[in-house]
Design a protein around this motif. Structure first.
Motif, short mmCIF file in Angstrom:
data_model
loop_
_atom_site.label_atom_id
_atom_site.label_comp_id
_atom_site.label_asym_id
_atom_site.label_seq_id
_atom_site.Cartn_x
_atom_site.Cartn_y
_atom_site.Cartn_z
N ILE A 1 0.44 -1.22 -0.02
CA ILE A 1 0.22 0.14 -0.14
C ILE A 1 0.99 1.11 0.31
O ILE A 1 1.72 1.14 0.65
CB ILE A 1 -0.78 0.24 1.02
CG1 ILE A 1 -1.85 -1.45 1.11
CG2 ILE A 1 -1.75 1.37 1.28
CD1 ILE A 1 -2.72 -1.97 0.59
N TYR A 2 0.30 2.17 -1.19
CA TYR A 2 1.56 3.33 -0.92
C TYR A 2 0.11 4.37 -0.17
O TYR A 2 -1.06 4.87 -0.99
CB TYR A 2 1.61 3.14 -2.26
CG TYR A 2 2.74 2.98 -2.75
CD1 TYR A 2 4.08 2.99 -2.47
CD2 TYR A 2 2.63 1.58 -2.46
CE1 TYR A 2 5.19 2.31 -2.78
CE2 TYR A 2 4.15 0.64 -3.64
CZ TYR A 2 4.84 1.41 -3.03
OH TYR A 2 6.36 0.27 -3.52
N ILE A 3 0.65 5.46 0.34
CA ILE A 3 -0.21 6.73 0.51
C ILE A 3 0.65 7.84 0.38
O ILE A 3 1.43 8.31 1.30
CB ILE A 3 -0.81 6.74 1.58
CG1 ILE A 3 -1.36 4.92 1.96
CG2 ILE A 3 -1.63 7.97 2.46
CD1 ILE A 3 -1.96 5.14 3.70
N PRO A 4 0.04 8.86 -0.33
CA PRO A 4 0.33 9.83 -0.98
C PRO A 4 0.62 10.62 0.50
O PRO A 4 -0.45 10.62 1.35
CB PRO A 4 0.16 10.58 -2.49
CG PRO A 4 -0.64 9.16 -2.26
CD PRO A 4 -0.71 8.81 -1.92
N ILE A 5 1.86 11.65 0.56
CA ILE A 5 1.51 12.34 1.60
C ILE A 5 0.94 13.68 1.44
O ILE A 5 -0.20 14.43 2.77
CB ILE A 5 2.97 13.72 1.44
CG1 ILE A 5 3.63 14.13 3.11
CG2 ILE A 5 3.29 14.58 0.23
CD1 ILE A 5 3.02 13.28 4.43
N THR A 6 0.10 13.43 0.25
CA THR A 6 -0.56 14.81 0.23
C THR A 6 -2.41 14.15 0.83
O THR A 6 -3.26 15.09 1.06
CB THR A 6 -1.42 15.16 -1.18
OG1 THR A 6 -0.18 15.46 -1.62
CG2 THR A 6 -2.51 16.10 -1.59
N VAL A 7 -2.86 12.76 1.33
CA VAL A 7 -4.01 12.46 1.33
C VAL A 7 -3.43 12.24 2.80
O VAL A 7 -4.44 12.79 3.81
CB VAL A 7 -3.41 10.78 1.07
CG1 VAL A 7 -4.94 10.09 2.15
CG2 VAL A 7 -3.65 10.04 -0.07
N LEU A 8 -2.17 12.20 3.88
CA LEU A 8 -1.87 12.58 5.12
C LEU A 8 -2.42 14.03 5.64
O LEU A 8 -3.50 14.33 6.23
CB LEU A 8 -0.81 12.57 6.06
CG LEU A 8 -0.65 11.13 5.44
CD1 LEU A 8 0.77 10.86 6.13
CD2 LEU A 8 -1.12 9.70 6.46
N GLU A 9 -2.51 15.09 4.34
CA GLU A 9 -3.10 16.46 5.13
C GLU A 9 -4.75 16.61 3.75
O GLU A 9 -4.46 17.32 5.57
CB GLU A 9 -2.42 17.26 3.36
CG GLU A 9 -0.31 17.42 2.95
CD GLU A 9 0.25 17.50 2.20
OE1 GLU A 9 -0.94 18.74 1.05
OE2 GLU A 9 1.15 17.94 2.23
N GLU A 10 -4.71 16.46 4.01
CA GLU A 10 -6.38 16.36 3.75
C GLU A 10 -6.77 15.89 4.55
O GLU A 10 -7.96 15.93 5.17
CB GLU A 10 -7.13 15.42 2.56
CG GLU A 10 -6.17 16.01 0.50
CD GLU A 10 -7.10 15.41 -0.74
OE1 GLU A 10 -7.47 14.45 -0.81
OE2 GLU A 10 -7.90 16.53 -1.17
N LEU A 11 -6.36 14.54 5.14
CA LEU A 11 -7.13 13.84 6.14
C LEU A 11 -6.83 15.10 7.64
O LEU A 11 -7.91 14.98 8.75
CB LEU A 11 -6.17 11.71 6.81
CG LEU A 11 -6.25 11.10 6.32
CD1 LEU A 11 -5.75 10.06 5.70
CD2 LEU A 11 -7.98 10.56 5.63
#
Length: 438
Positions: free
Chosen positions: A28-38
């Motif tokens: 699984i790969y999670i872009p750092i942008t996803v964490l920013e949105e979360l």
């Protein structure tokens, strides 16, 4: 089999915060942008806010410095989890999507990973974003871990068994205890608590298979707290909701079929058996900042969305004399908080002990939200979910992935569960015509 690389969009995590454990041995790969949105979703009482917080807590337990380089193991027989912090914005994206929005930055990560690795797949519940990904040559799919493959259970009406021996139909009319199911030739074709029509050459009868005593019982069209069933399906609905052995009921059907009204009447009919009658519905608009411009506190902001529940309560009141004991009892229950109408967001964490709990518009809930509600039920609690899978307001749910259809699919065949699909509108001739033609 080659290990696959899955890139997750933000909405997948907001839909199911445990999603990272549903991809078997794949990475699984999670872009750092996803964490920013979360991070923007952490505050609030809605379920997506809860999911954002829970995922962050889980990630904190998993993460160390290797999550940015070598990845961290998700557990036995599972793959690794990576967070992607550095990426370029490739020329292919600049030409098509010049604005570097969060969605496009996530696509940039998926684009580069697909160039680097084979078997790379971008997972998103956003249809438009999946189309954008495909336009760039990125393999994109919906998150289908909790998706039901077929929703045909909502297309068919109740079963009708014809050419049944006349004496069996006569015996059903005479017997209060019912008839052993093995006496019927269709016994192997029915599920626990399934309702159907039995016809002989002379007459017919409404019936239900009671799996608790292994008998087929007659279903009567009795008035329930002032509401009289207008068709067979409404009679079936009352029958299963008034059975104390059945703890979980799903009422589905198009607008105007009486789902909420029937559930509320059944609750009031049995109110002596429960400490509280609780009605709730999800508020999709809580995720919309426009709601914040409405006057008042949170309770006042969501009160317009609760109005349909109050409308159904008023319909029941109008069946009686306004000075009668039934109306007085309803108003007394409201004063003493024994009858509560509330937004579902405010139910989280509440104990569901000895409660008749009606969840309206359940098609707007995720499978995880449905599970959370049911798992909080105490021994003496009964839960009724009502909904129309043709009217889904959540942008990342459809008729195959919403929590209501997921729950029905998983619970079919269980003794504690019953599902009634209402097909005939009873609100008015005009409402029925519009529902069928428009």
């Amino acid at each position: 089999m080659a290990i696959k690389k899955f890139i997750l969009d933000t909405n997948v995590i907001l839909h199911d915060y445990k999603c990272i454990y549903n991809f078997q041995e794949n990475d699984i790969y999670i872009p750092i942008t996803v964490l920013e949105e979360l991070d923007k979703f952490k505050k609030g009482n809605d379920d997506i806010n809860f999911n954002a917080r829970e995922f962050s807590r889980d990630l904190d337990l998993l993460a160390d410095n290797s999550i940015f380089t070598k990845g961290v193991s998700l557990g036995d027989s599972l793959g690794k989890l990576y967070i992607v912090t550095s990426y370029d914005y490739p020329e292919a994206l600049q030409q098509t999507f010049s604005e570097k929005t969060p969605d496009h930055r996530i696509l940039a990560v998926a684009y580069q990973l697909q160039k680097k690795y084979k078997n790379t797949i971008f997972i998103s519940k956003d249809i438009n974003l999946r189309l954008k990904a495909k336009s760039l040559g990125i393999v994109a799919e919906d998150y289908i871990s909790d998706k039901v493959t077929s929703a045909d259970i909502f297309d068919k009406k109740h079963a009708t068994f014809s050419h049944v021996e006349a004496h069996l139909v006569d015996d059903l009319y005479k017997s209060k205890e019912g008839i052993p199911v093995e006496k019927f030739s269709f016994c192997s074709d029915i599920e626990p608590n399934e309702c159907f029509i039995i016809k002989s050459s002379k007459s017919g009868v409404l019936a239900r298979y009671n799996s608790f005593n292994q008998k087929v019982e007659r279903v009567e069209k009795n008035k329930v707290f002032g509401i009289e069933p207008r068709n067979a399906e409404q009679a079936f609905a009352f029958n299963v909701m008034l059975d104390n052995n059945i703890k979980l009921v799903a009422l589905t059907g198009k607008s105007g079929t009486g789902k909420t009204l029937l559930a509320l009447a059944a609750a009031l009919e049995q109110q002596e058996n429960f400490q509280q009658v609780l009605l709730a519905r999800p508020i999709v608009a809580l995720g919309n900042k426009d709601l914040g411009y409405l006057p008042g506190d949170d309770k006042r902001k969501v009160s317009p969305y609760m109005q349909p529940l109050f409308d159904n309560l008023n319909v029941i009141k109008h069946q009686f004399n306004y000075q009668g004991k039934e109306v007085y009892k309803i108003e007394e229950m409201q004063r003493e908080q024994k009858l509560v109408i509330e937004a579902l967001a405010y139910i989280r964490g509440r104990s569901l002990s000895n409660t008749f709990f009606i969840v309206d518009e359940a098609q707007n809930l995720t499978p995880h939200e449905i599970k959370t509600i049911i798992t909080r039920a105490g021994e003496e609690t009964k839960i009724i979910f009502t909904g129309d899978i043709q009217q889904i307001d959540q942008p990342y749910l459809d008729m195959h992935s919403n929590g209501l259809v997921y729950m029905i699919d998983r619970m079919r065949g269980q003794e504690l569960f019953a599902h009634i699909n209402l097909t005939k509108g009873e609100r008015s001739a005009l409402s029925e015509l519009a529902s069928n033609l428009l």
